[in-house]
Design a protein around this motif. Structure first.
Motif, short mmCIF file in Angstrom:
data_model
loop_
_atom_site.label_atom_id
_atom_site.label_comp_id
_atom_site.label_asym_id
_atom_site.label_seq_id
_atom_site.Cartn_x
_atom_site.Cartn_y
_atom_site.Cartn_z
N GLY A 146 0.81 -1.23 0.09
CA GLY A 146 -0.09 -0.03 -0.01
C GLY A 146 0.81 1.11 -0.13
N PRO A 147 0.28 2.50 -0.43
CA PRO A 147 1.17 3.52 -0.37
C PRO A 147 1.85 3.92 0.83
CG PRO A 147 -1.27 4.11 -0.30
CD PRO A 147 -0.99 2.75 -0.53
N GLN A 148 3.21 4.20 0.88
CA GLN A 148 3.83 4.64 1.89
C GLN A 148 4.52 5.90 1.91
OE1 GLN A 148 3.65 2.40 4.64
NE2 GLN A 148 2.62 0.93 3.24
N GLY A 149 3.88 6.73 1.21
CA GLY A 149 4.59 8.11 0.83
C GLY A 149 4.81 9.01 1.99
N THR A 150 4.23 8.94 3.03
CA THR A 150 4.33 9.86 4.35
C THR A 150 5.89 9.53 4.99
OG1 THR A 150 2.21 9.73 4.98
CG2 THR A 150 3.63 10.29 6.56
N LEU A 151 6.51 8.47 4.92
CA LEU A 151 7.73 8.08 5.81
C LEU A 151 8.70 7.69 4.61
CD1 LEU A 151 6.70 6.47 9.02
CD2 LEU A 151 7.38 8.75 8.61
N PHE A 152 8.10 7.05 3.34
CA PHE A 152 9.28 6.47 2.71
C PHE A 152 9.25 6.92 1.13
CE2 PHE A 152 8.58 3.19 5.84
CZ PHE A 152 9.79 2.97 6.10
N GLY A 153 8.79 8.21 1.03
CA GLY A 153 9.06 8.81 -0.45
C GLY A 153 8.22 9.02 -1.34
N PRO A 371 1.99 9.57 26.37
CA PRO A 371 1.07 9.48 25.31
C PRO A 371 1.03 10.01 23.81
CG PRO A 371 0.34 11.26 26.56
CD PRO A 371 1.63 10.81 27.23
N PHE A 372 2.26 10.75 23.58
CA PHE A 372 2.29 11.47 22.40
C PHE A 372 3.88 11.03 21.82
CE2 PHE A 372 3.76 15.12 19.77
CZ PHE A 372 2.69 15.35 18.75
N SER A 373 3.87 10.51 20.81
CA SER A 373 5.11 10.31 20.09
C SER A 373 5.14 10.66 18.61
CB SER A 373 5.32 8.73 20.07
OG SER A 373 4.47 8.08 19.23
N TYR A 374 5.99 11.41 18.04
CA TYR A 374 6.27 11.86 16.73
C TYR A 374 7.81 11.21 16.04
CZ TYR A 374 8.89 15.45 19.00
OH TYR A 374 9.70 16.31 19.55
N ILE A 375 7.64 11.69 14.60
CA ILE A 375 9.06 11.45 13.97
C ILE A 375 8.68 12.76 12.91
CG2 ILE A 375 10.18 10.27 12.15
CD1 ILE A 375 9.09 7.78 13.31
N PHE A 414 8.64 15.65 6.02
CA PHE A 414 7.56 14.98 6.36
C PHE A 414 7.69 14.78 8.04
CE2 PHE A 414 11.38 12.53 5.49
CZ PHE A 414 11.73 11.77 6.61
N GLY A 415 6.48 14.27 8.33
CA GLY A 415 6.41 13.91 10.09
C GLY A 415 5.21 12.86 9.98
N ARG A 416 5.32 12.29 11.22
CA ARG A 416 4.14 11.40 11.55
C ARG A 416 3.89 11.51 13.05
NH1 ARG A 416 2.57 6.31 13.23
NH2 ARG A 416 1.19 5.33 11.86
N ALA A 417 2.75 11.57 13.71
CA ALA A 417 2.62 11.47 15.16
C ALA A 417 1.46 10.42 15.40
CB ALA A 417 2.29 12.72 15.50
N THR A 418 1.67 9.93 16.74
CA THR A 418 0.75 9.03 17.22
C THR A 418 0.39 9.71 18.84
OG1 THR A 418 1.52 7.15 16.23
CG2 THR A 418 0.03 6.79 18.17
#
Length: 717
Positions: A146-153, A371-375, A414-418
């Motif tokens: 599936g699309p992985q554009g957020t973290l892998f390009g 509770p909050f983590s991010y990249i 790019f960034g991602r958070a949980t």
């Protein structure tokens, strides 16, 4: 028949869900099973750019352990693809073609990009043939679907493949793995790792691999190579890691590979243009086939050289960690192959390609506490590719010569958070902005020259939620988008084709059940594509066309059941419905038909069903030592190799039976094993390309490997 197979798969999925659900509830009751059977290990992956268990990763991902790949003598990605749901592998013209959920990477000319992102130790590799030409000293291989554009390009609309290498160890270790097979083949791997100074602040690791196999297809022509489908490669990797403090490390990694072979055997499969028929020169000569171990061709060579230097710097900052990655890669990939599959010098193709790629990335990861983590991350890619294609044709006054000099600059942030809303419910999201700038100078000696320069940019994102539905199971729902850069087909002198975009809904369930003896992962998805990029042959060159729309629906199921302490069973299955919604085009192999609507046609390299299953048995022997036995059957339904869905340009459903036996000596250091792949000697096509009517619409195909049996000896200290 299709409805019957679909009903069987859906029924099996429903039955599995019922079993998993009942098992999850049974564990909380009075009749919960005792922990007498051996529990399955938790698989750790880096699909989210940090180490997490497979259960906690809201991605449809398959992970393969490097030691297991070594025991099964897996040399390249082909065997990995066979085990993975909805993944298809092929090779043509020296190019690696991998399709995930129907979206492939078949790169015929310079200027276009793969639809699957390939990452070697976190470094984006623009040419998949380079990334997957060897599996040297591998710790793990991950296949993200599936699309992985957020973290892998930007070029991950179909998915991503991550190859993770072993790194230097704090204790000294060394070993080797060697095998001999029939047809005649030898593979030898060796490594040494450990501290280089007493303080332990300087570590090192070195690994080498030599693969040689005599080709299983004999060439009976007076000219050309003696055998085809051979292997002859040398690969090496050296690493130095410096740890001046407990929070800072720097690792320098150098890779080298050199391969010199005759290349694959290309078979003349016929022509879909029945009115035109085969050229008279070819119809009256010997044509090898899948059931033959002989072919008569006048050309065959493939030379690959690549070297890469990379620096990884990791800094623990307390509340998070920072990684800087810098790499530079140079490669030369030269191929010369017969274009008609006969000893008549009707046509052939020579492709000389050199490539230089620089990659830089900064990645910051929070520590994950709370509770909050991010990249957060940013990267830059500079890729320079030069390609020369020469195609002599019997009735042409001169060979067709196509050249392309392509420069690509790409950057992304790019960034991602949980966020954990409660102890059992989380929400997550991410975004990426990608920008691409390409320029190309190209020429076609029959048409002229041209220069182009274009820019594209696109934001992509994902949002989702995950929920613990039991003590050991997690469900997730997400929406994600993907983007693949626009580009060129060098030598065609056509304008740039548009970027490809897609969106996906995915519902997944992952968990461990029956007191840790059953791992089950399920994914259901719906993907919609706009401006889908499709490779086509026009004249004597390859071009890329933007199809209007395509829709892909599917199901993927992966099960591992530890039935008893010694006996386990695996099952991986996929169902795929990948079709064009709108696509009006012409078939250059059948130009008399005019414009054709391909709405409703299956996408190339997208079989409706993929299955992989088999038992495994492990037992400690009374005299010491450990015996392991396993077998696996990999099956694919019918697959089309072109968008026109022609019976000639397809492969019927087929399967491959593999078996492995391994004995580990009591000291735990020595192992000896037997292996057999494709034991029933199933002969099938792996890829096929149809030339235009200019070359009489001939269809050329490559084949999957035949039967191989061998013995393996390894030592590790």
């Amino acid at each position: 028949m299709k409805k019957y197979k679909r009903a069987c798969l859906l029924a099996g999925t429903a039955a599995t869900l019922m079993t998993v659900w009942s098992a999850a509830h049974a564990q909380t009751g009075e009749d919960a099973p005792e922990a007498e059977t051996r529990r399955l290990n938790q698989v750790v992956v880096t699909a989210l750019r940090r180490e997490e268990t497979l259960k906690d990763t809201p991605i449809a991902v398959s992970a393969y352990d490097g030691e297991q790949l070594g025991r099964e003598r897996v040399e390249d990605f082909a065997d990995i693809a066979l085990q993975s749901p909805n993944v298809q592998f092929g090779a043509n013209g020296g190019n690696t073609n991998i399709a995930i959920r129907g979206i492939g990477t078949n790169l015929q000319t310079a200027g276009n990009d793969p639809g699957v992102a390939f990452n070697l130790d976190g470094i984006y590799v623009a040419d998949p043939a380079l990334a997957l030409s060897t599996l040297l000293d591998v710790k793990r291989v991950e296949v993200l679907r599936g699309p992985q554009g957020t973290l892998f390009g930007r070029n991950a609309t179909g998915g991503a493949v991550n190859v993770i290498s072993n790194t230097p160890t704090t204790t000294a270790s060394y070993g080797f793995n060697t095998s001999v097979s029939a047809p005649l083949g030898v593979q030898a791997d060796a490594f040494a790792s450990g501290p280089l100074v007493d303080s332990g602040k300087l570590l090192g690791r070195i690994a080498v691999q030599k693969i040689y196999r005599e080709g299983d297809v004999e060439n009976t022509a007076f000219t050309g190579p003696d055998h085809l489908n051979d292997q002859d490669s040398l690969s090496a990797r050296a690493q130095l890691e410096w740890r001046p403090t407990s929070t800072l490390s720097a690792r320098l990694q150098a890779d080298y590979q050199d391969a010199d072979t005759a290349g694959p055997a290309y078979y003349l499969a016929g022509t879909p243009n029945t009115g035109l028929g085969l050229p008279a020169q070819l119809a009256s000569t010997f044509i090898g086939g899948l059931d033959d171990d002989e072919i008569a061709v006048t050309a065959g060579s493939s030379k690959l050289m690549q070297r890469n230097l990379a620096l990884f710097v990791d800094w623990d900052l307390g509340p998070g960690s920072l990684r800087a990655t810098l790499s530079t890669r140079h490669s030369e990939n030269d191929r010369f192959y017969d274009g008609d599959g006969t000893e008549v010098e009707y046509t052939s193709t020579r492709v000389d390609q050199s490539r230089d790629t620089d990659f830089f990335e900064l990645l910051y990861s929070s520590d994950g506490d709370g509770p909050f983590s991010y990249i957060l991350g940013a990267n830059y890619i500079n890729d320079q590719q030069v390609q020369i294609v020469e195609v002599p044709v019997l009735f042409f006054p001169a060979p067709v010569i196509l050249t392309g000099d392509v420069d690509t600059e790409a950057y992304a942030v790019f960034g991602r958070a949980t966020y954990e809303v409660t102890d059992y419910w989380s929400v997550f999201g991410g975004a990426r902005y990608s920008s691409d700038r390409k320029s190309m100078d190209e020429s076609n000696n029959f048409i002229g020259t041209d220069s182009k320069r274009d820019e594209w940019s696109k934001p992509t994102y994902e949002i989702g939620t995950s929920l613990d539905v039991g003590q050991n199971s997690t469900a997730y729902l997400k929406y994600a988008t993907g983007y693949k850069s626009g580009g060129y087909a060098s030598g065609s002198l056509q304008s740039a084709f548009d970027p490809e975009t897609n969106s996906m809904w995915e519902l997944g369930l992952k968990g461990t059940y029956l007191d840790g003896t059953l791992n089950a992962n399920l994914a259901l998805f719906h993907m919609a594509y706009e401006d889908l990029q499709v490779n086509q042959v026009v004249g004597v060159s390859s071009v890329v066309t933007n199809a209007a729309e395509a829709t892909i629906n599917g199901v993927e199921l992966e099960l591992v059941q530890q039935v008893t302490p010694e006996f386990s069973f695996i099952f991986n299955g996929g169902w795929l419905d990948a079709t064009f919604d709108e696509f009006l085009t012409e078939d250059s192999a059948r130009p008399q038909l005019g414009p054709l609507s391909l709405a409703g046609n299956d996408l190339p390299n997208a079989p409706a069903y993929t299955l992989s299953f088999g038992p495994a048995y492990e037992r400690d022997l009374s005299g010491g030592g450990r015996l392991s036995l396993s077998a696996r059957y990999d099956w694919r339904s019918e697959v089309y190799f072109s968008e026109f869905n022609l019976p000639l340009v397809s492969e019927d459903s087929s399967g491959r039976l593999n078996a492995f036996a391994n004995y580990e000596f009591p000291d735990g250091k020595w192992q000896i094993g037997l292996y057999g792949r494709n034991l029933t000697d199933e002969r099938t096509y792996s890829s096929m390309v149809v030339a235009s009517a200019v070359l009489n619409s001939i269809a050329m195909a490559t084949a999957n490997p035949g039967r191989e049996v061998g013995i393996r000896l390894s030592f590790r200290h």
